[in-house]
Design a protein around this motif. Structure first.
Motif, short mmCIF file in Angstrom:
data_model
loop_
_atom_site.label_atom_id
_atom_site.label_comp_id
_atom_site.label_asym_id
_atom_site.label_seq_id
_atom_site.Cartn_x
_atom_site.Cartn_y
_atom_site.Cartn_z
N GLY A 79 55.25 115.50 30.91
CA GLY A 79 54.53 115.85 29.69
C GLY A 79 53.18 116.49 29.91
O GLY A 79 52.47 116.76 28.93
N GLN A 80 52.82 116.76 31.18
CA GLN A 80 51.53 117.35 31.49
C GLN A 80 51.71 118.58 32.37
O GLN A 80 52.50 118.54 33.32
CB GLN A 80 50.64 116.35 32.22
N PRO A 81 50.97 119.67 32.11
CA PRO A 81 51.01 120.81 33.04
C PRO A 81 50.49 120.38 34.40
O PRO A 81 49.52 119.61 34.50
CB PRO A 81 50.09 121.85 32.39
N GLY A 82 51.12 120.87 35.47
CA GLY A 82 50.61 120.60 36.80
C GLY A 82 49.39 121.45 37.09
O GLY A 82 49.00 122.31 36.30
N PHE A 83 48.77 121.21 38.27
CA PHE A 83 47.55 121.95 38.59
C PHE A 83 47.82 123.44 38.74
O PHE A 83 46.91 124.26 38.61
CB PHE A 83 46.90 121.40 39.86
N ALA A 84 49.10 123.83 39.00
CA ALA A 84 49.44 125.23 39.14
C ALA A 84 50.17 125.76 37.90
O ALA A 84 50.87 126.77 37.97
CB ALA A 84 50.31 125.44 40.39
N GLY A 85 50.01 125.08 36.77
CA GLY A 85 50.74 125.49 35.57
C GLY A 85 49.85 125.62 34.36
O GLY A 85 48.73 125.10 34.32
N THR A 86 50.36 126.32 33.36
CA THR A 86 49.70 126.43 32.06
C THR A 86 50.73 126.19 30.98
O THR A 86 51.91 126.57 31.12
CB THR A 86 49.07 127.83 31.86
#
Length: 315
Positions: free
Chosen positions: A204-211
Motif C-alpha cells: 500500500g506504499q510506494p517504494g523508494f524507487a516509485g511514485t
C-alpha cells in the motif's frame, strides 16, 4: 534441487533421525528445473475434468519446473513454478534484497503482459495449451511473488503475469479475444478488473524507487489490496523463500462450455528491465473443471429390467 543432506551409506542409519529433525526444523523450498514443460503440465498441474493438447513453451527451460513448498512460508504445498529467470532463485532464505539468477528469455516480451504492466516486458516465460473441460467451469490456484517488492512498488519495473483464456463464449481485450483470469478478487469499485501485478498488489506504499502515478496507471485502487499481500522483506528464516513479497493464495476461475475446445496462455515477464526476478507458483492438481457422472437404471416393481442393457424405454 536442494535437499540439505548428504548421506554416507555407512552412516545413514545413524544420521537419519537427526536429518529428519533438522529438515523439519528448517526446510527449504525444493525446485526442479529439469522437468520439461510437458511434464510440468501433465504430471504436476493438471487436475480432474480437463483434457489437454498442443502444449508449447516459450522461454529458457530453466524458467519452468516443479516445486515442493511443504514446511516453507508458501502456502501452496507443491505444483509448478514459472519465473522471469532461473526458478532456483526462489530458494530461500531471503538473504538478498534483489535476487536474480539470470537465465531469462532476454529481450522476449509479450504484448498482453505489456498491456497489463503498462511498461515494456522482457524475460517472458509462456506456457500455452488447448484444453477441453468436462464441466461448465475452470479453476486453479496460484501465488505471485517478486524480488521487486518493496523498494520498487509504483516503479517502472512492474513485473506482471497473466492467465489468458480464449475460446467459445469468451470476449476480451487480449490476443485472440482472450480475457485475463489473474485479477484482484472483489475490487472496491464495482466494474473494474484489476490485474495482479507489483503495482496493484503490495503493502500500500510506494517504494523508494516509485511514485504513486505509476501505480495509478494500473488501477487507482492499487493501495486498497493489501489484504492479498504478504510482506516477506528481510525474512531470513530458513523456511522462507527468497522473494521479498508475495500474494496470498488466489484463485483463477471462469465459466466455460462443457466439451468445447479452449486455449490458455500462462505468462510471466519482467517489466522495464531484466533484473530482479518474479515468479508464479501454480498449485499442483488444481487446474481442473467440474464434471458430472450420470448413471441411469430402470426397474419394474423394484426388479431391474433389461439385465443391464443401457437402453431407455418410454413407459
Amino acid at each position: 534441487m536442494i535437499y540439505n543432506r548428504i548421506l554416507n551409506n555407512a552412516k545413514a542409519l545413524v544420521l537419519l533421525p537427526l536429518l529428519l529433525a533438522a529438515t523439519g526444523a528448517g526446510a527449504q523450498l525444493i525446485t526442479d528445473n529439469t522437468v520439461t514443460p510437458e511434464q510440468a503440465l501433465l504430471e504436476y498441474l493438471l487436475g480432474e475434468g480437463v483434457e489437454v493438447s498442443n502444449i508449447t513453451f516459450s522461454g529458457d527451460l530453466n524458467q519452468i519446473g516443479s516445486f515442493d513448498a511443504n514446511a516453507t512460508n508458501i502456502d501452496i504445498p507443491d505444483g509448478i513454478i514459472l519465473a522471469t529467470g532461473d526458478i532456483d532463485v526462489a530458494i530461500g532464505p531471503n538473504d538478498a534484497g534483489g535476487a536474480g539468477l539470470g537465465g531469462g528469455n532476454f529481450g522476449a516480451g509479450d504484448p498482453d503482459l505489456t498491456a497489463l504492466s503498462t511498461f515494456n516486458t522482457n524475460d517472458a516465460a509462456i506456457l500455452e495449451f488447448d484444453f477441453v473441460p468436462s464441466g461448465d467451469s475452470l479453476i486453479f490456484n496460484y501465488i505471485f511473488a517478486s524480488e521487486e517488492y518493496n523498494e520498487y512498488v509504483c516503479g517502472s519495473v512492474n513485473d506482471a503475469f497473466g492467465f489468458f483464456l480464449s475460446g467459445p463464449g469468451i470476449v476480451g481485450p487480449y490476443s485472440d479475444n482472450a480475457i485475463n483470469l489473474a485479477t484482484i478478487p472483489n475490487p472496491v469499485l464495482e466494474g473494474e478488473t484489476i490485474p495482479v501485478t507489483i503495482n496493484s498488489v503490495n503493502n500500500g506504499q510506494p517504494g523508494f524507487a516509485g511514485t504513486a502515478s505509476n501505480c495509478n496507471q494500473v488501477s487507482e485502487q492499487w493501495n486498497l489490496n493489501t489484504d492479498y499481500y504478504v510482506d516477506n522483506d528481510g525474512n531470513n528464516d530458513p523456511t522462507s523463500v527468497q522473494f521479498d513479497g508475495f500474494t496470498v493464495i488466489l484463485t483463477a476461475a471462469a465459466q466455460v462450455q462443457c466439451g468445447q475446445t479452449y486455449h490458455i496462455k500462462i505468462a510471466i515477464a519482467d517489466a522495464g528491465d531484466t533484473a530482479f526476478d518474479s515468479a508464479v507458483f501454480l498449485e499442483g492438481g488444481s487446474f481442473s473443471s467440474n464434471s458430472a457422472s450420470i448413471e441411469a437404471s430402470a426397474s419394474i416393481g423394484g426388479a431391474p429390467v433389461f439385465l443391464g442393457d443401457s437402453v431407455v424405454v418410454e413407459g
